[in-house]
Design an enzyme around this catalytic site. Structure first.
Site, PDB file in Angstrom:
ATOM      1  N   HIS A   1       0.854  -1.185   0.000  1.00  0.00           N
ATOM      2  CA  HIS A   1       0.000   0.000   0.000  1.00  0.00           C
ATOM      3  C   HIS A   1       0.890   1.236   0.000  1.00  0.00           C
ATOM      4  O   HIS A   1       1.204   1.817   1.034  1.00  0.00           O
ATOM      5  CB  HIS A   1      -0.941   0.004   1.212  1.00  0.00           C
ATOM      6  CG  HIS A   1      -1.888   1.162   1.233  1.00  0.00           C
ATOM      7  ND1 HIS A   1      -2.862   1.323   2.194  1.00  0.00           N
ATOM      8  CD2 HIS A   1      -2.031   2.227   0.401  1.00  0.00           C
ATOM      9  CE1 HIS A   1      -3.548   2.420   1.966  1.00  0.00           C
ATOM     10  NE2 HIS A   1      -3.044   2.992   0.880  1.00  0.00           N
TER      11      HIS A   1
ATOM     12  N   GLU B   1     -11.245   3.942   5.633  1.00  0.00           N
ATOM     13  CA  GLU B   1     -10.346   4.913   6.253  1.00  0.00           C
ATOM     14  C   GLU B   1     -11.205   6.001   6.893  1.00  0.00           C
ATOM     15  O   GLU B   1     -11.408   6.003   8.105  1.00  0.00           O
ATOM     16  CB  GLU B   1      -9.391   5.503   5.216  1.00  0.00           C
ATOM     17  CG  GLU B   1      -8.399   6.509   5.786  1.00  0.00           C
ATOM     18  CD  GLU B   1      -7.604   7.226   4.711  1.00  0.00           C
ATOM     19  OE1 GLU B   1      -6.541   7.756   5.049  1.00  0.00           O
ATOM     20  OE2 GLU B   1      -8.053   7.285   3.549  1.00  0.00           O
TER      21      GLU B   1
END
Length: 366
Positions: free
Chosen positions: A24, A229
């Protein structure tokens, strides 16, 4: 500075020595200051602020950048805080890359910086919508980046696969077109499909991109989804059920749903967590209150990553060391983190097997 001790001390140098993967990290977030100085000079564009403070965060974690387009709408005025300002900063950076040589050089430098952290393989996220000079020439952009990665690997640097990312605000038809193009043309080094961007602007994008990710699945491409998120657990459920996600980028708010945690653990879907990014952008005040420990305790596979290392001023070894210190991990547990990073990657099977074999031989005693 060291982490917890088990068989031996965990240090940044020791972490760098581990063969590992990062899954990521955004290419758009890996321009160092020297890169931006060179590119701005070549483009004849002024910097948006003093060079010495270009990566400094403002009062509300905002970057003071020129007015640019982000995801199909004008965001007027500089210095908008939080993720919106951050994404505008990425747009400005990528907009400085105008030539094939510049794109290839950035790719090469990215691989070199990954190698400096001991990363052997990286799935790097590339969102073509940030690269405004390449609109309508996305295939050429990917080819230029792949050329830089090819040269880097030939020189013994980190191997890199590309995850092409959709922007959350793109339409369903645009997403499906991108997926069909990748599935048909198989651009060199492209290993997967992703989706990223500001979740607050489009928190529920699962249905919109279901067709695109089904095309990717049927073509044997990896699928990773940036979600959970700033949006809640529902967005993670959508990524699993509608987008066939094999990995979730961030996914930290899954901690709010015990049933979702069981699903992630049972299905072996890993979360690509980026603690420093979450803290810097204001999601959590510090690592002690970050949910990574609770995610691990729930049996979810977690990898630790940098997200946008240059503007966030971080490295992978710094991220791993901070987590090891916070959670009291010894060398054995950090090697397991490295093994999880390799297993979560979209690297070729032979690459994953080679790295696993190397990690199994890592001595744990000093």
């Amino acid at each position: 500075m060291t982490g917890s001790t088990g068989d031996a001390t965990v240090t940044a140098d020791w972490i760098r020595s581990l063969p590992k993967a990062e899954v990521h990290v955004h290419l758009e977030g890996s321009f160092e200051l020297i890169d931006l100085l060179e590119l701005a000079k070549a483009a004849g564009e002024p910097l948006p602020g003093p060079a010495a403070t270009l990566f400094d965060l403002g009062t509300h974690h905002g970057f003071a950048v020129p007015e640019v387009t982000t995801g199909g709408g004008r965001d007027n005025g500089a210095g908008v805080g939080g993720l919106t300002g951050f994404l505008r900063f990425l747009d400005w950076q990528c907009g400085l890359v105008r030539t094939r040589e510049q794109a290839a050089r950035h790719a090469y430098r990215f691989a070199a910086r990954q190698s400096a952290s001991g990363v052997a393989y990286t799935d790097v996220i590339v969102n073509p919508t940030h690269w405004r000079a390449w609109r309508g020439r996305e295939a050429a952009l990917l080819a230029a980046l792949a050329a830089g990665f090819d040269e880097a690997e030939q020189d013994g640097l980190c191997a890199v696969g590309i995850c092409v990312s959709l922007l959350r605000q793109q339409s369903s038809a645009e997403g499906a077109d991108v997926a069909r193009w990748i599935a048909r043309d198989r651009p060199h080094r492209v290993v997967g499909l992703s989706v990223d961007g500001d979740e607050r602007a489009a928190p529920r994008s699962g249905a919109r991109f279901a067709e695109a990710f089904t095309i990717a699945r049927d073509a044997g491409l990896g699928r990773t989804v940036h979600t959970g998120e700033s949006s809640g657990p529902d967005s993670v459920w959508e990524a699993l059920d509608l987008l066939h996600a094999q990995r979730i980028d961030h996914g930290i708010r899954a901690v709010e749903d015990p049933v979702l945690l069981r699903r992630l653990a049972d299905d072996g879907v890993s979360l690509g967590v980026c603690p420093h990014s979450n803290i810097t952008l204001g999601l959590y005040p510090d690592l002690a209150r970050h949910p990574i420990g609770r995610l691990v305790a729930a049996g979810v596979t977690v990898t630790v990553n940098t997200d946008d290392p240059a503007p966030l001023r971080t490295t992978l070894e710094a991220e791993w060391l901070a987590v090891a210190e916070s959670l009291g991990w010894d060398r054995e547990r950090v090697v397991r983190l490295a093994l999880d990073s390799v297993a979560a990657s979209f690297a070729p099977a032979e690459t994953r097997e080679r790295l696993r074999a190397q990690l199994e031989r890592v001595p744990l005693a000093a």
